[in-house]
Write an enzyme that holds these catalytic residues in place. Structure first.
Site, PDB file in Angstrom:
ATOM      1  N   LYS A  67       0.803  -1.238   0.000  1.00 33.72           N
ATOM      2  CA  LYS A  67       0.000   0.000   0.000  1.00 33.72           C
ATOM      3  C   LYS A  67       0.834   1.285   0.000  1.00 33.72           C
ATOM      4  O   LYS A  67       0.561   2.188  -0.788  1.00 33.72           O
ATOM      5  CB  LYS A  67      -0.989  -0.013   1.172  1.00 33.72           C
ATOM      6  CG  LYS A  67      -2.104  -1.046   0.997  1.00 33.72           C
ATOM      7  CD  LYS A  67      -2.946  -1.182   2.262  1.00 33.72           C
ATOM      8  CE  LYS A  67      -4.049  -2.210   2.091  1.00 33.72           C
ATOM      9  NZ  LYS A  67      -4.761  -2.480   3.348  1.00 33.72           N
ATOM     10  N   TYR A 243      -2.147  -0.778  11.215  1.00 35.12           N
ATOM     11  CA  TYR A 243      -3.563  -0.987  11.481  1.00 35.12           C
ATOM     12  C   TYR A 243      -3.969  -0.043  12.616  1.00 35.12           C
ATOM     13  O   TYR A 243      -3.531   1.099  12.639  1.00 35.12           O
ATOM     14  CB  TYR A 243      -3.856  -2.467  11.766  1.00 35.12           C
ATOM     15  CG  TYR A 243      -3.429  -3.346  10.609  1.00 35.12           C
ATOM     16  CD1 TYR A 243      -4.035  -3.210   9.355  1.00 35.12           C
ATOM     17  CD2 TYR A 243      -2.414  -4.275  10.728  1.00 35.12           C
ATOM     18  CE1 TYR A 243      -3.643  -3.995   8.279  1.00 35.12           C
ATOM     19  CE2 TYR A 243      -2.022  -5.071   9.655  1.00 35.12           C
ATOM     20  CZ  TYR A 243      -2.644  -4.920   8.428  1.00 35.12           C
ATOM     21  OH  TYR A 243      -2.249  -5.673   7.370  1.00 35.12           O
ATOM     22  N   VAL A 261      -0.999  -8.799   6.255  1.00 38.84           N
ATOM     23  CA  VAL A 261      -1.599  -9.991   6.873  1.00 38.84           C
ATOM     24  C   VAL A 261      -0.807 -11.271   6.666  1.00 38.84           C
ATOM     25  O   VAL A 261      -1.071 -12.257   7.345  1.00 38.84           O
ATOM     26  CB  VAL A 261      -3.042 -10.268   6.371  1.00 38.84           C
ATOM     27  CG1 VAL A 261      -4.031  -9.300   6.965  1.00 38.84           C
ATOM     28  CG2 VAL A 261      -3.116 -10.309   4.882  1.00 38.84           C
TER      29      VAL A 261
END
Ligand code: GLU
Length: 428
Positions: A67, A243, A261
């Site tokens: 990302k 997160y 993840v």
């Protein structure tokens, strides 16, 4: 001599290996099959020297660690305004796959949660690029950070696509709010392919080192993105990269980071190191349990917390010394050293303003200076201008020309020399 660093990294892994808390991500069936015992760390210096230990050459899918890189490509390709108009920079405090937009603006809150990452994916490449061109830009752009062409794990990609209902819902929401203009299922498929790029822990360290090195990949030498883009990306990683554990992470580890993840974490300490860690079991926030522990150790042992106070700026100004030349001439030489930024230049300005030089000739000795940032450059040149107007003859001793093209205001050009011609006369 053998470097002690690999042995240190082995020791860190040994002490963290016993922690078997957490669970491997299972919302993508193929990820659930990962060997939970894997553990790796790699640390890259900004010159591309990599120290590694454990399973550092084992491949895993990059997942959310892609990302920040796609966001970097979007910023590089579309510019700040266009990207900020579509994606915010505020922490969301929500799950990574939450279906939500910022109140009022209807933008995704940040590019590190799925809603923002899907939008960022569509902003890579030039406006009007075809789907294939955009995807190639994402793969080759992320690969450029690693310094090698990354491959896609088709099995993980297929497996995630079979259960991608949430991401499909998010993409349709983005389309209905006109944050994206592309076909929603296509965007999800390409984003999932982006997440399925295979990396090793060593790759993560080098990708991080590229960010730590101002956007220049240390091995290939390629300027992948600009320094300004890096600053934006690291800022968002700091507030949104872990997160919803950002506060815990910043206070205990203090390194801008992004986790994924599959169990990877990438950490960047600007100007110092890039870090990659990997271990598949995740905590309740979705961060690798042992990865977090390894990073806590590295930060504490190696003094990597970004809020650790740097050495005081006063060390930039080594002091002034008086030189005696022919015909009773004297000169006052201010010796500077290291990297000069605002606070270092302020020490010079303060010293001269407080105790004006009582000698006609004044020199700034930059022989031991490595770099001068733009604000320090302006301050030094303004000092030259003011000293000149006060009647001093100013010389820069600058053998490496670290102060390139030194034109002060009013067109004043100080003399520049490699060494002071009088040699080492006794100081008084
Ligand atoms: N492919 C994953 C998803 O979008 C990435 C999630 C993550 O690593 O946080 O669900």
């Amino acid at each position: 001599m053998r470097s002690p660093i690999p042995e240190y990294l082995d020791e860190v892994l040994r002490t963290c290996a016993g922690d078997r808390a957490g669970a491997v991500a299972d919302y993508v069936p193929e990820l659930a099959a990962a060997d939970a015992e894997q553990l790796a760390v790699a640390v890259s210096a900004v010159d591309g020297t990599v120290y590694e230990a454990g399973d550092s050459r084992t491949s895993f899918t990059i997942q959310s660690i892609s990302k920040p890189f796609t966001y970097a490509l979007a910023l590089a390709d579309r510019g700040y305004e266009a990207v900020l108009a579509k994606i915010g920079v505020e922490p969301s405090g929500e799950a990574f796959n939450e279906l939500s937009l910022e109140e009022g603006s209807a933008r995704p809150r940040n590019p590190m949660i799925n809603v923002g990452a899907l939008a960022a994916h569509t902003l890579a490449g030039p406006p009007g690029a075809s789907r294939a061109e955009r995807f190639e830009r994402v793969v080759s752009g992320i690969s450029a950070f690693a310094g090698r062409r990354l491959e896609i794990d088709e099995a993980v990609c297929r497996s995630e696509m079979e259960t991608a209902h949430r991401n499909l819902a998010i993409a349709h929401m983005l389309r209905s709010y006109e944050v994206i203009e592309e076909d929603a299922p296509h965007v999800v498929e390409d984003y999932v392919r982006q997440c399925s790029l295979l990396v090793t822990t060593r790759d993560l360290a080098l990708m991080a080192a590229t960010l730590a090195n101002g956007g220049v990949q240390p091995v290939t030498g390629e300027q992948v993105v600009s320094r300004d883009v890096v600053r934006q990306v690291l800022s968002v990683m700091t507030t949104c990269g872990m997160y919803d554990a950002a506060g815990d992470w910043v206070t205990t580890v203090g390194i801008p980071a992004k986790s994924g993840v599959s169990g990877g974490i990438l950490g960047v300490l600007s100007g110092q190191v890039g870090i990659g860690v990997f271990s598949p079991r995740l905590d309740r926030h979705g961060n690798s349990v042992r990865g977090v522990r390894v990073c806590e150790r590295l930060s504490a042992d190696m003094g990597l917390h970004m809020m650790d106070a740097p050495a005081p700026a006063r060390s930039v100004l080594r002091g002034g010394r008086v030189l005696h030349g022919p015909a009773s001439r004297t000169a006052l030489v201010y010796e500077l050293q290291g990297t000069i930024q605002f606070a270092g230049a302020e020490r010079l300005v303060h010293g001269i303003a407080h105790t004006p030089p009582g000698h006609n000739e004044v020199a700034l000795d930059l022989t031991r200076v490595y770099s001068i940032n733009p604000v320090a450059r302006r301050m030094i040149l303004e000092t030259v201008r003011r000293l000149t107007h006060d009647g001093h003859a100013v010389t820069l001793i600058d053998p490496d020309r670290v102060l390139s093209d030194p034109v002060a205001g009013d067109g004043i050009r100080p003399r520049v020399v490699d060494t002071w011609e009088w040699g080492e006369a006794p100081a008084t």
